[in-house]
Design a protein around this motif. Structure first.
Motif, PDB file in Angstrom:
ATOM      1  N   SER A   6     -32.730  14.441   0.373  1.00 39.16           N
ATOM      2  CA  SER A   6     -33.658  13.407   0.818  1.00 39.16           C
ATOM      3  C   SER A   6     -33.251  12.883   2.184  1.00 39.16           C
ATOM      4  O   SER A   6     -32.106  13.041   2.621  1.00 39.16           O
ATOM      5  CB  SER A   6     -33.694  12.251  -0.192  1.00 39.16           C
ATOM      6  OG  SER A   6     -32.497  11.506  -0.134  1.00 39.16           O
ATOM      7  N   GLN A   7     -34.193  12.215   2.860  1.00 42.04           N
ATOM      8  CA  GLN A   7     -33.899  11.698   4.189  1.00 42.04           C
ATOM      9  C   GLN A   7     -32.824  10.610   4.144  1.00 42.04           C
ATOM     10  O   GLN A   7     -32.057  10.445   5.093  1.00 42.04           O
ATOM     11  CB  GLN A   7     -35.177  11.158   4.837  1.00 42.04           C
ATOM     12  CG  GLN A   7     -35.806   9.977   4.117  1.00 42.04           C
ATOM     13  CD  GLN A   7     -37.012   9.441   4.878  1.00 42.04           C
ATOM     14  OE1 GLN A   7     -37.468  10.042   5.850  1.00 42.04           O
ATOM     15  NE2 GLN A   7     -37.533   8.303   4.443  1.00 42.04           N
ATOM     16  N   HIS A   8     -32.752   9.894   3.020  1.00 41.53           N
ATOM     17  CA  HIS A   8     -31.720   8.864   2.898  1.00 41.53           C
ATOM     18  C   HIS A   8     -30.322   9.477   2.842  1.00 41.53           C
ATOM     19  O   HIS A   8     -29.388   8.986   3.483  1.00 41.53           O
ATOM     20  CB  HIS A   8     -31.966   8.026   1.637  1.00 41.53           C
ATOM     21  CG  HIS A   8     -33.312   7.373   1.601  1.00 41.53           C
ATOM     22  ND1 HIS A   8     -33.791   6.609   2.636  1.00 41.53           N
ATOM     23  CD2 HIS A   8     -34.287   7.384   0.647  1.00 41.53           C
ATOM     24  CE1 HIS A   8     -35.000   6.162   2.329  1.00 41.53           C
ATOM     25  NE2 HIS A   8     -35.323   6.631   1.129  1.00 41.53           N
ATOM     26  N   LEU A   9     -30.181  10.552   2.083  1.00 44.12           N
ATOM     27  CA  LEU A   9     -28.874  11.217   1.996  1.00 44.12           C
ATOM     28  C   LEU A   9     -28.489  11.849   3.325  1.00 44.12           C
ATOM     29  O   LEU A   9     -27.313  11.885   3.699  1.00 44.12           O
ATOM     30  CB  LEU A   9     -28.900  12.277   0.886  1.00 44.12           C
ATOM     31  CG  LEU A   9     -29.060  11.734  -0.543  1.00 44.12           C
ATOM     32  CD1 LEU A   9     -29.098  12.876  -1.548  1.00 44.12           C
ATOM     33  CD2 LEU A   9     -27.916  10.772  -0.872  1.00 44.12           C
ATOM     34  N   ILE A  10     -29.487  12.362   4.057  1.00 43.12           N
ATOM     35  CA  ILE A  10     -29.208  12.938   5.373  1.00 43.12           C
ATOM     36  C   ILE A  10     -28.668  11.864   6.319  1.00 43.12           C
ATOM     37  O   ILE A  10     -27.681  12.077   7.028  1.00 43.12           O
ATOM     38  CB  ILE A  10     -30.485  13.583   5.965  1.00 43.12           C
ATOM     39  CG1 ILE A  10     -30.881  14.811   5.141  1.00 43.12           C
ATOM     40  CG2 ILE A  10     -30.266  13.959   7.425  1.00 43.12           C
ATOM     41  CD1 ILE A  10     -32.195  15.430   5.580  1.00 43.12           C
ATOM     42  N   ALA A  11     -29.310  10.697   6.319  1.00 39.86           N
ATOM     43  CA  ALA A  11     -28.872   9.604   7.201  1.00 39.86           C
ATOM     44  C   ALA A  11     -27.453   9.156   6.861  1.00 39.86           C
ATOM     45  O   ALA A  11     -26.622   8.937   7.752  1.00 39.86           O
ATOM     46  CB  ALA A  11     -29.835   8.429   7.095  1.00 39.86           C
ATOM     47  N   ILE A  12     -27.151   9.020   5.565  1.00 42.46           N
ATOM     48  CA  ILE A  12     -25.816   8.617   5.142  1.00 42.46           C
ATOM     49  C   ILE A  12     -24.789   9.673   5.527  1.00 42.46           C
ATOM     50  O   ILE A  12     -23.678   9.362   5.970  1.00 42.46           O
ATOM     51  CB  ILE A  12     -25.792   8.354   3.622  1.00 42.46           C
ATOM     52  CG1 ILE A  12     -26.677   7.137   3.286  1.00 42.46           C
ATOM     53  CG2 ILE A  12     -24.371   8.119   3.139  1.00 42.46           C
ATOM     54  CD1 ILE A  12     -26.899   6.930   1.804  1.00 42.46           C
ATOM     55  N   SER A  13     -25.150  10.954   5.378  1.00 45.89           N
ATOM     56  CA  SER A  13     -24.237  12.051   5.733  1.00 45.89           C
ATOM     57  C   SER A  13     -23.951  12.065   7.231  1.00 45.89           C
ATOM     58  O   SER A  13     -22.808  12.294   7.653  1.00 45.89           O
ATOM     59  CB  SER A  13     -24.841  13.394   5.307  1.00 45.89           C
ATOM     60  OG  SER A  13     -25.059  13.435   3.912  1.00 45.89           O
ATOM     61  N   VAL A  14     -24.974  11.812   8.045  1.00 46.29           N
ATOM     62  CA  VAL A  14     -24.787  11.778   9.499  1.00 46.29           C
ATOM     63  C   VAL A  14     -23.850  10.632   9.879  1.00 46.29           C
ATOM     64  O   VAL A  14     -22.978  10.785  10.746  1.00 46.29           O
ATOM     65  CB  VAL A  14     -26.143  11.641  10.217  1.00 46.29           C
ATOM     66  CG1 VAL A  14     -25.945  11.367  11.705  1.00 46.29           C
ATOM     67  CG2 VAL A  14     -26.969  12.910  10.026  1.00 46.29           C
ATOM     68  N   LEU A  15     -24.007   9.483   9.229  1.00 46.65           N
ATOM     69  CA  LEU A  15     -23.129   8.347   9.498  1.00 46.65           C
ATOM     70  C   LEU A  15     -21.674   8.706   9.177  1.00 46.65           C
ATOM     71  O   LEU A  15     -20.758   8.415   9.954  1.00 46.65           O
ATOM     72  CB  LEU A  15     -23.571   7.135   8.677  1.00 46.65           C
ATOM     73  CG  LEU A  15     -22.727   5.860   8.844  1.00 46.65           C
ATOM     74  CD1 LEU A  15     -22.767   5.368  10.286  1.00 46.65           C
ATOM     75  CD2 LEU A  15     -23.208   4.771   7.890  1.00 46.65           C
ATOM     76  N   GLY A  16     -21.465   9.348   8.034  1.00 46.22           N
ATOM     77  CA  GLY A  16     -20.114   9.769   7.668  1.00 46.22           C
ATOM     78  C   GLY A  16     -19.542  10.783   8.648  1.00 46.22           C
ATOM     79  O   GLY A  16     -18.359  10.721   9.005  1.00 46.22           O
ATOM     80  N   LEU A  17     -20.397  11.718   9.112  1.00 45.01           N
ATOM     81  CA  LEU A  17     -19.946  12.726  10.072  1.00 45.01           C
ATOM     82  C   LEU A  17     -19.528  12.076  11.393  1.00 45.01           C
ATOM     83  O   LEU A  17     -18.545  12.494  12.013  1.00 45.01           O
ATOM     84  CB  LEU A  17     -21.066  13.738  10.307  1.00 45.01           C
ATOM     85  CG  LEU A  17     -20.757  14.870  11.295  1.00 45.01           C
ATOM     86  CD1 LEU A  17     -19.597  15.719  10.792  1.00 45.01           C
ATOM     87  CD2 LEU A  17     -22.003  15.741  11.525  1.00 45.01           C
ATOM     88  N   MET A  18     -20.255  11.058  11.805  1.00 49.06           N
ATOM     89  CA  MET A  18     -19.907  10.357  13.037  1.00 49.06           C
ATOM     90  C   MET A  18     -18.526   9.743  12.929  1.00 49.06           C
ATOM     91  O   MET A  18     -17.744   9.765  13.883  1.00 49.06           O
ATOM     92  CB  MET A  18     -20.950   9.280  13.351  1.00 49.06           C
ATOM     93  CG  MET A  18     -22.288   9.841  13.819  1.00 49.06           C
ATOM     94  SD  MET A  18     -23.396   8.576  14.468  1.00 49.06           S
ATOM     95  CE  MET A  18     -23.557   7.487  13.076  1.00 49.06           C
TER      96      MET A  18
END
Length: 476
Positions: A2-14
């Motif tokens: 989902s788009q929510h999980l993608i956003a959270i994953s990007v934050l963690g990657l940063m």
């Protein structure tokens, strides 16, 4: 996914990239906001930019600019000497004085970042001059501001009490106020012991060489001698890079030409006014102090925007001595500001996508009220470490209303206290306004090392505080 999980994953990657590589996380966050907002959430650029925290940007620029001016003309050093005399040379009392003043300001209605913005530069100037661990001093100021934040007439207290009242839940204004002050006071006491406070109790200003930097206790979080690997001589509120050194050389020539200026009544130039403990204050220092008092009155009493007011006062002081202050704008902590506003913009995109609400509702729908209460405290702590504590209180407390109204074993008063303190004590994070102000005003430190230590401490508080507060106020 989902788009929510993608956003959270990007934050963690940063976080991972910024930790492993010497890359400004703000730049990563701006790019992440663009990619996630455009490709995942189909947002136009105008909507993405709406999440840019203009008020926070202006606050950081204005405050760091104003205190760079105050540092350059010797006012900060003069105030430090006055503080030493006021406590009879007992250096160990200064962190506690800063804690109590910050708590007093927020308890009578000051916004927490406003109190930190006023107190932190003076406190950190004192720390740099007398060898106090800057991490200790900065954290004492923040915890003081947070400790007084839930009095019935404070900003946080007023918002929380209105939300609870509107939901028809049991209300105890003083319970939340005392919980916040007690927890932050206990944390401050622990920090004082861990980061060299006991050593300070054996020192006085007369026995301490100014600008000395003795090793501070405190293990992994303590700043190493002398408070960082790449310290430089104090040249203002913020110090970094070759460009700053070049500007400092040019200003030194200007200050040499300006000795005996009428503004200083025949004394040394303002920028070197603090070179001798006996140097008296001149007209420029008195005008600067008047400006700082005006900043406090206009922002705390008249509720004017602290960013605009600080910029106005800084500009007025610069016009009085433009040659002396020509490098003050260069002393604004632009890398730190880039970091803070970049992360805030990305969090704004997540908020517009509904990711914050998605996490909150997912937690609130759990079957176990006790577990839901714990996870809501965690969510409040994590989100507040990057975003507005006020917004977190206003959005997450209502999510707990359904299970609190169902007659569960969870005490509404206890949960509100745990939730409120969990969502504000994490403002020590360098991604929050308070943490950013401390980072921006720390003197004589390796910026990157200081940022990492603030981030480690913020992470520990974010993980530990919700559990401890949940157990103390909800379970017991």
């Amino acid at each position: 996914m989902s788009q929510h999980l993608i956003a959270i994953s990007v934050l963690g990657l940063m976080f991972v990239v910024a930790t492993v590589l010497p890359v400004n996380m703000g730049a990563l966050a701006f790019v992440g906001a663009f990619l996630v907002g455009t490709w995942v959430a189909a947002m136009p650029a105008k909507t993405i930019l709406a999440g840019f925290p203009a008020d926070l940007f202006l606050t950081l620029v204005g405050i760091t600019y104003l205190f760079a001016v105050a540092q350059n003309n010797g006012t900060i050093d003069w105030l430090v000497r006055l503080a030493v005399r006021a406590v009879g040379g007992r250096i160990a009392a200064i962190p506690w004085i800063m804690f109590l003043i910050a708590a007093l300001l927020t308890s009578v209605g000051a916004v927490s970042p406003a109190a930190v913005a006023i107190i932190a530069p003076i406190a950190l100037g004192f720390a740099a001059r007398y060898g106090i661990n800057p991490l200790l001093m900065g954290l004492m100021v923040i915890h003081g501001a947070q400790g007084g934040g839930f009095s019935p007439i404070s900003i946080y207290g007023g918002i929380t009490n209105k939300i609870v009242q509107k939901a028809g839940l049991p209300l105890s204004e003083m319970a939340t106020a005392f919980a916040s002050f007690g927890v932050n006071l206990a944390v401050a006491a622990g920090l004082f012991v861990a980061f060299g406070g006991l050593r300070l109790m054996r020192q006085s200003a007369t026995s301490t060489q100014p600008a000395a930097a003795p090793q501070a206790a405190g293990g992994a979080l303590a700043m190493p001698h002398p408070f960082g690997a790449c310290t430089v001589a104090a040249q203002g509120a913020q110090i970094y890079g070759d460009a700053e050194a070049e500007a400092g050389t040019e200003e030194h020539k200007t200050m040499t030409r300006d000795r005996g200026s009428m503004l200083e009544g025949g004394s040394d130039a303002a920028g070197s006014a603090a070179s001798s403990p006996e140097t008296p204050a001149g007209l420029y220092q008195y005008l600067t102090v008047a400006g700082l008092v005006a900043l406090a009155v206009l922002t705390l009493y008249f509720k004017l925007d602290i960013g605009f007011v600080s910029l106005t006062i800084a500009l007025a002081l610069t016009l009085i001595a433009p040659e002396l202050q020509k490098r003050a704008l260069g002393q604004v902590s632009w890398p730190e500001i880039m970091l803070i506003v970049g992360v805030s913009t990305f969090v704004g995109v997540m908020d517009k996508m509904g990711t914050i609400d998605f996490v909150g509702h997912s937690v609130a729908n759990l079957t176990s009220p006790l577990m839901a209460a714990l996870l809501l405290c965690f969510v409040g702590a994590v989100v507040s470490a990057f975003a507005s504590s006020t917004a977190v209180l206003g959005s997450l407390i209502p999510l707990a209303v359904p299970f609190l109204q169902q007659g569960s074993d969870v005490s509404a008063i206890g949960f509100i206290a745990a939730m409120a303190v969990s969502s504000t004590i994490v403002d020590v994070s360098p991604f929050s306004t308070n943490g950013a102000l401390v980072l921006a005003n720390a003197q004589g430190v390796d910026r990157q090392a200081f940022f990492r230590k603030l981030m480690v401490y913020g992470a520990l508080i974010t993980i530990i505080a919700p559990v401890v507060l949940w157990f103390a106020f909800v379970v017991l």
